[in-house]
Write an enzyme that holds these catalytic residues in place. Sequence first.
Site, PDB file in Angstrom:
ATOM      1  CG  ASP A 178      -2.669   1.233   2.957  1.00  0.00           C
ATOM      2  OD1 ASP A 178      -3.451   1.616   3.850  1.00  0.00           O
ATOM      3  OD2 ASP A 178      -1.729   1.924   2.546  1.00  0.00           O
ATOM      4  CG  HIS A 179      -6.521   0.050   7.680  1.00  0.00           C
ATOM      5  ND1 HIS A 179      -5.231   0.027   8.138  1.00  0.00           N
ATOM      6  CD2 HIS A 179      -7.116   1.111   8.268  1.00  0.00           C
ATOM      7  CE1 HIS A 179      -5.046   1.036   8.968  1.00  0.00           C
ATOM      8  NE2 HIS A 179      -6.166   1.710   9.065  1.00  0.00           N
ATOM      9  CG  HIS A 241      -1.859   4.498   5.786  1.00  0.00           C
ATOM     10  ND1 HIS A 241      -2.181   3.190   5.490  1.00  0.00           N
ATOM     11  CD2 HIS A 241      -1.534   4.503   7.107  1.00  0.00           C
ATOM     12  CE1 HIS A 241      -2.053   2.450   6.580  1.00  0.00           C
ATOM     13  NE2 HIS A 241      -1.653   3.223   7.557  1.00  0.00           N
TER      14      HIS A 241
END
Length: 486
Positions: A178-179, A241
């Site tokens: 999950d960047h 996110h």
Amino acid sequence: MVSEIKTLVTFFGGTGDLAKRKLYPSVFNLYKKGYLQKHFAIVGTARQALNDDEFKQLVRDSIKDFTDDQAQAEAFIEHFSYRAHDVTDAASYAVLKEAIEEAADKFDIDGNRIFYMSVAPRFFGTIAKYLKSEGLLADTGYNRLMIEKPFGTSYDTAAELQNDLENAFDDNQLFRIDHYLGKEMVQNIAALRFGNPIFDAAWNKDYIKNVQVTLSEVLGVEERAGYYDTAGALLDMIQNHTMQIVGWLAMEKPESFTDKDIRAAKNAAFNALKIYDEAEVNKYFVRAQYGAGDSADFKPYLEELDVPADSKNNTFIAGELQFDLPRWEGVPFYVRSGKRLAAKQTRVDIVFKAGTFNFGSEQEAQEAVLSIIIDPKGAIELKLNAKSVEDAFNTRTIDLGWTVSDEDKKNTPEPYERMIHDTMNGDGSNFADWNGVSIAWKFVDAISAVYTADKAPLETYKSGSMGPEASDKLLAANGDAWVFKG
């Protein structure tokens, strides 16, 4: 002193857009910083028929804007090789295995293999199965699997995928990307909280009135209707996110700052998250879809390319999360995310309770607010009460702030660089584990079930606004208001 990392990374989807825009430049940055030196190799694989020279040119093009040192770039590119490969064909893994073993021999890498899956999620389980059955996993060192989102489309599909992956890998070998968790200001949440007793001591129900997480976008669906109309803001932004950011905010102080203890602290918070029934979904969540705006360029969602005329998809979600924990009793965690909003912003706002001391004036002290701005600028802002300049002892709000400097921005690793580096080091603290993923899906599934059955109102909001009026009313019911107005 930088220590060299010995590793071999295989990129599935090695000719794709993500690899060219983000992954190869990230690996190159690790090379320039000295983490990768002589003993590393990159094997790219995809269906596209390329030879090594053609693949190296692709890599060369992807990093050309990141260096003026051509000799350095060429030395880096020599560590790359390529094999065309059909991930669904067991027999073709022999070709890939040969390429991996050749690269390992050439650069003297004993074990230490990372497999990065930048492919369609339907292939994740298949690839993991064949990596094990066809003998591509190393017998020495480590084997690690990096997985792009989405991790399933519901709890059931995520659990099925988890089961498939665990037939080949242990959960501690799985690095779910999950960047957002790789962003510098997300990681600053823990430093700001635990590194400052003034905040750590007040991080509870006695001092905090509410917590707000906003992920707003100015763009519409653009050319992603095929995916987005089945996901919406709920699955695209809230399930992953947003929930992961909330985990950093809600967790207890970990026993230590190791990945094991950080995950344990987050999981304790996730396990205390209240799952809503139908009535509670309607009470605590708002879904909406963008309509027209003041500009002719702002089409309503239903008029966007490839969007079904009768779509009930949510392009905006706002909701209240509740944690059954002594620390957070009575403290709502508000989240919202949407497209075609007034401003692009990812931020956290911690709203503290107003002071109760009577200064003997008509002016009451306001709520103090700590804001952590993640995107597009990195910043920390603190709104406090102070005396006004008038003779009477009235209070006013003052703003204190810090913004990431240009020099700090230059030296800050991009999220993908950080996450690849963490995987090479076996540090899973910035990756979601199965418990966190499963709880997020169970929470979101309860909401999705109500929306799929069309048992909740679908609001409309004006493009260029900050969402529907119902989003403001959601907070107003508790005497609260959104801090960020757009």
